[in-house]
Design a protein around this motif. Structure first.
Motif, short mmCIF file in Angstrom:
data_model
loop_
_atom_site.label_atom_id
_atom_site.label_comp_id
_atom_site.label_asym_id
_atom_site.label_seq_id
_atom_site.Cartn_x
_atom_site.Cartn_y
_atom_site.Cartn_z
N VAL A 199 9.87 7.23 -10.76
CA VAL A 199 8.98 7.03 -9.62
C VAL A 199 9.42 5.80 -8.83
O VAL A 199 9.15 5.67 -7.63
N ILE A 200 10.15 4.89 -9.50
CA ILE A 200 10.65 3.69 -8.81
C ILE A 200 11.72 4.06 -7.78
O ILE A 200 12.03 3.24 -6.91
N ASN A 201 12.28 5.28 -7.87
CA ASN A 201 13.32 5.69 -6.92
C ASN A 201 12.84 5.62 -5.47
O ASN A 201 13.46 4.94 -4.64
N PRO A 202 11.72 6.29 -5.13
CA PRO A 202 11.24 6.17 -3.74
C PRO A 202 10.75 4.78 -3.39
O PRO A 202 10.79 4.38 -2.22
N ILE A 203 10.29 4.02 -4.39
CA ILE A 203 9.85 2.65 -4.13
C ILE A 203 11.04 1.79 -3.72
O ILE A 203 10.98 1.02 -2.76
N ILE A 204 12.15 1.92 -4.46
CA ILE A 204 13.38 1.19 -4.11
C ILE A 204 13.86 1.63 -2.73
O ILE A 204 14.22 0.81 -1.88
N GLN A 205 13.84 2.95 -2.51
CA GLN A 205 14.30 3.49 -1.22
C GLN A 205 13.48 2.91 -0.07
O GLN A 205 14.04 2.48 0.94
N TYR A 206 12.16 2.89 -0.22
CA TYR A 206 11.30 2.40 0.85
C TYR A 206 11.52 0.91 1.11
O TYR A 206 11.61 0.47 2.26
N THR A 207 11.64 0.12 0.03
CA THR A 207 11.82 -1.33 0.17
C THR A 207 13.13 -1.65 0.88
O THR A 207 13.17 -2.49 1.80
N GLU A 241 0.83 -1.21 0.00
CA GLU A 241 0.00 0.00 0.00
C GLU A 241 0.86 1.26 0.00
O GLU A 241 0.55 2.24 -0.68
N SER A 242 1.95 1.23 0.76
CA SER A 242 2.84 2.37 0.80
C SER A 242 3.52 2.59 -0.55
O SER A 242 3.69 3.72 -1.01
N MET A 243 3.90 1.50 -1.20
CA MET A 243 4.53 1.59 -2.52
C MET A 243 3.55 2.14 -3.55
O MET A 243 3.92 2.96 -4.40
N VAL A 244 2.29 1.70 -3.47
CA VAL A 244 1.26 2.21 -4.39
C VAL A 244 1.03 3.70 -4.15
O VAL A 244 0.93 4.49 -5.11
N SER A 245 0.96 4.11 -2.89
CA SER A 245 0.77 5.51 -2.55
C SER A 245 1.91 6.36 -3.10
O SER A 245 1.69 7.43 -3.68
N GLY A 246 3.14 5.86 -2.93
CA GLY A 246 4.31 6.57 -3.45
C GLY A 246 4.30 6.66 -4.96
O GLY A 246 4.68 7.68 -5.54
N ALA A 247 3.87 5.58 -5.63
CA ALA A 247 3.83 5.56 -7.09
C ALA A 247 2.80 6.56 -7.63
O ALA A 247 3.07 7.30 -8.58
N VAL A 248 1.60 6.58 -7.03
CA VAL A 248 0.56 7.51 -7.47
C VAL A 248 1.00 8.96 -7.24
O VAL A 248 0.88 9.81 -8.12
N ALA A 249 1.53 9.22 -6.04
CA ALA A 249 1.98 10.57 -5.71
C ALA A 249 3.13 11.00 -6.62
O ALA A 249 3.16 12.14 -7.10
#
Length: 313
Positions: free
Chosen positions: A183-191, A105-113
């Protein structure tokens, strides 16, 4: 008024503070990214050489060329990002039984934002990239003139008008595809952050310094992986050259031409200053945004734009 607005305003404030403090690193990194000919006498051989030459030929102000558009861009970018992130987050929390978001859910939120932020703010960063590079060209042109007269760098609004007049309004969205991929940058960072945090938590309780270090490591990983896309995006945002080897028709075409003309190392030009800037910006943004949030809520309550917690109950 929901907390989305408070998060957006505090995020915008945090973005302004972090951008202003780290902008010289952005200037150096951007110029190295868009530099194709390294054999020219005015070319930068590295970060320290770029810093020395900018100070020698342009003065301290050269390190802050394009700052006006960058400050505006940072405020809008972070404001938009936090608004949409918190909006999607709130929707997930209303739809689920648990209070905290899952990793997905957090990754989806980050992707949309992130996607919404790219689409809305891309014109600002196109202008900023061109202003940052144009300052160097103006100084070089002035040095070549016998009279030594310096042509003033155009304002942000003048640059907007010039781009639309010469290249059309759609040119303001040059580099949008690489920006969306980033947008994958914050997703990678979060993971990475979550995985490292879980491992450390098995050993001991985390403190403030742990979060700072883990955040820095995760940001380093994300930026290192996505840096070639950042470089191509910066070049695509410039006015496209008539030289076929310097004109990128797509992200893949840009990556292919950089490797063919500059080698694999060309994909990582200016990465040192970018890594330092990314880590500092992320930590400064996080700290200042959190500090500003409570003040923003109080201000909104004071002007009547938001109900107090007591009234809300």
């Amino acid at each position: 008024m929901s907390d989305n607005v408070a998060h957006a305003l505090s995020g915008a404030g945090g973005g302004i503070i972090s951008m202003a403090l780290t902008y010289p690193l952005i200037t150096i990194g951007t110029r190295l990214q868009v530099q194709r000919n390294s054999s020219d006498a005015t070319a930068y051989t590295g970060n320290m050489d770029a810093l020395r030459k900018i100070l020698a030929h342009e003065g301290l102000s050269g390190l802050f060329s394009g700052l006006e558009s960058a400050i505006f861009g940072a405020a809008v970018t972070n404001g938009v990002y936090y608004y949409f992130f918190e909006a999607v987050k709130a929707a997930f929390e209303r739809a689920s039984r648990h209070k905290n978001m899952t990793t997905v859910e957090s990754m989806v939120s980050g992707a949309v934002a992130g996607a919404m932020t790219c689409i809305i703010t891309n014109p600002i960063w196109v202008v900023n990239t061109r202003l940052t590079v144009k300052q160097k060209k103006l100084k070089q042109r002035a040095e070549e003139q016998a009279a030594g007269e310096t042509e003033e760098s155009p304002s942000t609004l003048a640059a907007f008008a010039e781009i639309i007049k010469e290249d059309g309004i759609l040119s303001l969205w040059q580099g949008l595809i690489p920006a969306l991929i980033l947008v994958i940058n914050p997703i990678i960072q979060y993971t990475v952050f979550e995985q490292l945090k879980n491992r450390v938590e098995r050993l001991r309780r985390l403190g403030s310094l742990d979060f700072f270090v883990l955040g820095a490591i995760s940001k380093l990983c994300a930026t290192t992986v996505t840096y070639p896309y950042i470089l191509v995006k910066s070049r695509m945002q410039l006015k496209q050259s008539k030289n076929e080897n310097e004109r990128y028709s797509s992200l893949v075409d840009g990556l292919r031409k950089v490797i063919a003309n500059e080698g694999i190392a060309g994909l990582y030009k200016g990465i040192e200053s970018k890594l330092l800037q990314s880590v500092l910006t992320a930590s400064l943004l996080f700290m200042s945004k959190e500090a500003l949030f409570s003040y923003t809520v109080k201000l909104l309550i004071l002007i009547g734009a938001r109900k107090s917690l007591a009234a809300a109950k």
